[in-house]
Design an enzyme around this catalytic site. Structure first.
Site, PDB file in Angstrom:
ATOM      1  N   ARG A  88       0.741  -1.157   0.018  1.00 10.91           N
ATOM      2  CA  ARG A  88       0.026   0.013   0.020  1.00 10.91           C
ATOM      3  C   ARG A  88       1.108   1.130  -0.065  1.00 10.91           C
ATOM      4  O   ARG A  88       0.261   2.294  -0.240  1.00 10.91           O
ATOM      5  CB  ARG A  88      -0.952   0.017   1.179  1.00 10.91           C
ATOM      6  CG  ARG A  88      -2.464   0.489   0.728  1.00 10.91           C
ATOM      7  CD  ARG A  88      -3.302   0.740   1.614  1.00 10.91           C
ATOM      8  NE  ARG A  88      -3.496  -0.570   2.654  1.00 10.91           N
ATOM      9  CZ  ARG A  88      -3.172  -0.564   4.058  1.00 10.91           C
ATOM     10  NH1 ARG A  88      -2.429   0.179   4.485  1.00 10.91           N
ATOM     11  NH2 ARG A  88      -3.335  -1.650   4.537  1.00 10.91           N
ATOM     12  N   TYR A 122     -15.510  22.048 -11.760  1.00 12.06           N
ATOM     13  CA  TYR A 122     -15.899  20.645 -12.279  1.00 12.06           C
ATOM     14  C   TYR A 122     -17.141  20.203 -11.669  1.00 12.06           C
ATOM     15  O   TYR A 122     -17.240  20.079 -10.087  1.00 12.06           O
ATOM     16  CB  TYR A 122     -14.716  19.898 -12.107  1.00 12.06           C
ATOM     17  CG  TYR A 122     -14.916  18.289 -12.503  1.00 12.06           C
ATOM     18  CD1 TYR A 122     -15.062  18.221 -14.015  1.00 12.06           C
ATOM     19  CD2 TYR A 122     -14.543  17.279 -12.101  1.00 12.06           C
ATOM     20  CE1 TYR A 122     -14.870  16.845 -14.381  1.00 12.06           C
ATOM     21  CE2 TYR A 122     -14.378  16.031 -12.229  1.00 12.06           C
ATOM     22  CZ  TYR A 122     -14.919  15.732 -13.654  1.00 12.06           C
ATOM     23  OH  TYR A 122     -14.916  14.352 -14.102  1.00 12.06           O
ATOM     24  N   ASP A 150      -7.503  22.945  -8.800  1.00 13.82           N
ATOM     25  CA  ASP A 150      -7.528  21.798  -9.799  1.00 13.82           C
ATOM     26  C   ASP A 150      -6.864  22.675 -11.154  1.00 13.82           C
ATOM     27  O   ASP A 150      -7.415  23.124 -11.829  1.00 13.82           O
ATOM     28  CB  ASP A 150      -9.122  21.649 -10.122  1.00 13.82           C
ATOM     29  CG  ASP A 150      -9.153  20.657 -11.061  1.00 13.82           C
ATOM     30  OD1 ASP A 150      -8.595  20.364 -11.840  1.00 13.82           O
ATOM     31  OD2 ASP A 150     -10.458  19.733 -11.008  1.00 13.82           O
ATOM     32  N   LYS A 187      -5.976  12.595 -17.772  1.00 15.28           N
ATOM     33  CA  LYS A 187      -6.382  13.608 -18.775  1.00 15.28           C
ATOM     34  C   LYS A 187      -4.705  13.793 -19.541  1.00 15.28           C
ATOM     35  O   LYS A 187      -4.339  12.897 -20.454  1.00 15.28           O
ATOM     36  CB  LYS A 187      -6.704  15.018 -18.614  1.00 15.28           C
ATOM     37  CG  LYS A 187      -8.246  15.059 -17.650  1.00 15.28           C
ATOM     38  CD  LYS A 187      -9.277  14.587 -18.423  1.00 15.28           C
ATOM     39  CE  LYS A 187     -10.544  14.004 -17.649  1.00 15.28           C
ATOM     40  NZ  LYS A 187     -10.823  15.271 -16.697  1.00 15.28           N
TER      41      LYS A 187
HETATM   42  C1  LIG Z   1     -11.978  14.843 -15.523  1.00 17.98           C
HETATM   43  C2  LIG Z   1     -11.632  16.122 -14.399  1.00 17.98           C
HETATM   44  C3  LIG Z   1     -11.195  15.731 -13.204  1.00 17.98           C
HETATM   45  C4  LIG Z   1     -11.516  14.455 -12.562  1.00 17.98           C
HETATM   46  O1  LIG Z   1     -10.645  13.434 -13.101  1.00 17.98           O
HETATM   47  P1  LIG Z   1     -10.965  12.008 -13.100  1.00 17.98           P
HETATM   48  O2  LIG Z   1      -9.696  11.045 -13.198  1.00 17.98           O
HETATM   49  O3  LIG Z   1     -11.659  11.727 -14.278  1.00 17.98           O
HETATM   50  O4  LIG Z   1     -11.655  11.620 -11.849  1.00 17.98           O
HETATM   51  C5  LIG Z   1     -11.117  16.707 -12.278  1.00 17.98           C
HETATM   52  N1  LIG Z   1     -10.962  17.987 -12.756  1.00 17.98           N
HETATM   53  C6  LIG Z   1     -11.310  18.324 -14.011  1.00 17.98           C
HETATM   54  C7  LIG Z   1     -11.228  19.912 -14.309  1.00 17.98           C
HETATM   55  C8  LIG Z   1     -11.521  17.205 -14.992  1.00 17.98           C
HETATM   56  O5  LIG Z   1     -11.734  17.765 -16.070  1.00 17.98           O
END
Ligand SMILES: *Cc1c(COP(=O)(O)O)cnc(C)c1O
Length: 397
Positions: free
Chosen positions: A63, A117, A189, A214
């Site tokens: 872990r 988001y 974020d 992403k």
């Molecule tokens: C996709 C996204 C997330 C979340 O990511 P996941 O891996 O899909 O949980 C968070 N913030 C933004 C701006 C996003 O586009």
């Protein structure tokens, strides 16, 4: 974990060299995939010694990861100037939850940007509220109102720029400065720009969160998130993640490392293509507005130019009128753009989005027929021809 080599080098060089410690890669270019739950100790004394320390980059138990995950987190840290370490999570949303749970206690107030988001909004209104945290939304473009929104119990601020769906760029350095003055932790974020396009910690944020799903993954084949912090918040992030039992698989870490090596190249290409597509859309009579901070003259462009060192392929535009059927016809007729969530992959995507449903404070008063595009690595001319086909389908009715 200590940052890797190449802190001052160019961005292409930095993504290539980051995290590639000899002790983890051996003679290979990439670290092997260490599949392991159990690490063995030579004797009881060394087992006890490890238990007492809980240090990064040391075998303990599955872990806490192994060199494949350590190399990835080390690489993400190396790409964020000012960072002391990075915690990896099984998704971007898990990283946001990990960061917020690390800095909040029952009774605290969290300020959340109103264009966050949507799952972040849900987390603030759901999980965090259930655990006694009060979420209040704010307009990120109104600095005086933001400053006035603080109270004695405000302990954290959740920022995102550009905002989800509508792409407003806010003055992150100013917002983070106010948060710090008020004694609240700022969590950004930073998924859109990534650490390559926006240096979150240097701009005053305390924790930089990225959905590695992403840009880092980049190939639409993995889910992952990261939270990166300086000395002030890294301990809390790490302890909270350990308490939550967060760990990513070594296979996914290896895939993310592979994606990372080409990330600078992919971002540069998709951002350039996105700008070409945005310029073309701007000239179309069917288009009301193009919401793309990289586009000169668009809202947010001035701040984007001041604070960011790069962009990406994600932006939105609005169709004139209020005909949802026409919007769906437009998207359905595209051949190169897939219809689906996520973005940042090698393939282009188109999505109908309705920002009015995801705001409580700054109602979306723009044209309602918003289309979000994620521009991939196809050629600009082909994507433009595809969009032209979409407009033709709308005209045919
Ligand atoms: C996709 C996204 C997330 C979340 O990511 P996941 O891996 O899909 O949980 C968070 N913030 C933004 C701006 C996003 O586009």
């Amino acid at each position: 974990m200590a940052a890797g080599r190449g802190g001052d080098a160019g961005v292409g060089t930095r993504v290539v060299t980051a995290g590639r410690r000899k002790e983890w890669t051996g003679a290979a270019v990439n670290p092997p995939v260490w599949r392991t739950s159990t690490h063995l100790y030579p004797d009881c004394a060394s087992l006890r010694e490890r238990l007492a320390h809980n240090r990064d980059g040391e075998f303990f138990y599955g872990r806490r990861g192994a060199p494949t995950q350590w190399a990835l987190s080390d690489a993400i840290t190396a790409l964020e100037p000012g960072a002391a370490g990075t915690v990896l999570y099984p998704s971007g949303v898990a990283a946001l939850a990990g960061a917020l749970l690390a800095v909040l206690r029952p009774g605290d107030v969290l300020l959340v940007t109103d264009n966050a988001y949507d799952p972040t909004r849900s987390m603030a209104n759901g999980l965090l509220r259930r655990f006694g945290v009060e979420a209040r939304f704010f307009d990120p473009l109104d600095l005086p109102a933001f400053e006035a929104a603080f109270c004695d119990r405000t302990k954290a601020v959740l920022l995102e720029s550009p905002g989800s769906l509508t792409m407003e760029v806010c003055d992150i350095p100013a917002l983070a400065r106010i948060a710090r003055k008020k004694g609240a932790a700022s969590v950004l974020d930073n998924t859109w720009a990534s650490s390559l396009g926006f240096r979150a910690l240097q701009h005053g944020c305390d924790i930089c969160v990225q959905a590695l799903t992403k840009h880092v993954g980049g190939h639409s084949d993995l889910m992952m998130g990261a939270a990166t912090a300086g000395e002030s918040h890294y301990r809390a992030l790490r302890m909270t993640a350990q308490e939550l039992g967060q760990i990513i698989s070594p296979d996914d870490a290896a895939l993310a490392l592979r994606g990372l090596r080409t990330m600078a190249l992919r971002l540069e290409r998709s951002a350039a293509t996105a700008l070409a597509v945005a310029r073309w859309l701007e000239q179309r009579p069917e288009v009301a507005r193009v919401l793309c901070p990289m586009l000169p003259g668009s809202p947010g462009h001035r701040l984007w130019q001041r604070d960011f060192t790069g962009g990406c392929g994600l932006f939105s535009f609005t169709l004139a009128g209020e005909d949802d059927a026409a919007r769906c016809r437009f998207i359905d007729s595209l051949e190169l753009f897939g219809i689906g969530y996520s973005w940042g992959g090698f393939e282009s995507l188109a999505l109908p989005v309705d920002p009015a449903k995801h705001r409580s404070l700054m109602p979306w008063s723009g044209d309602p027929m918003v289309v979000r595009l994620s521009i991939g690595l196809e050629d600009a001319a082909d994507l433009i021809a595809d969009l032209e086909r979409g407009f033709a389908a709308v005209a045919q009715g």
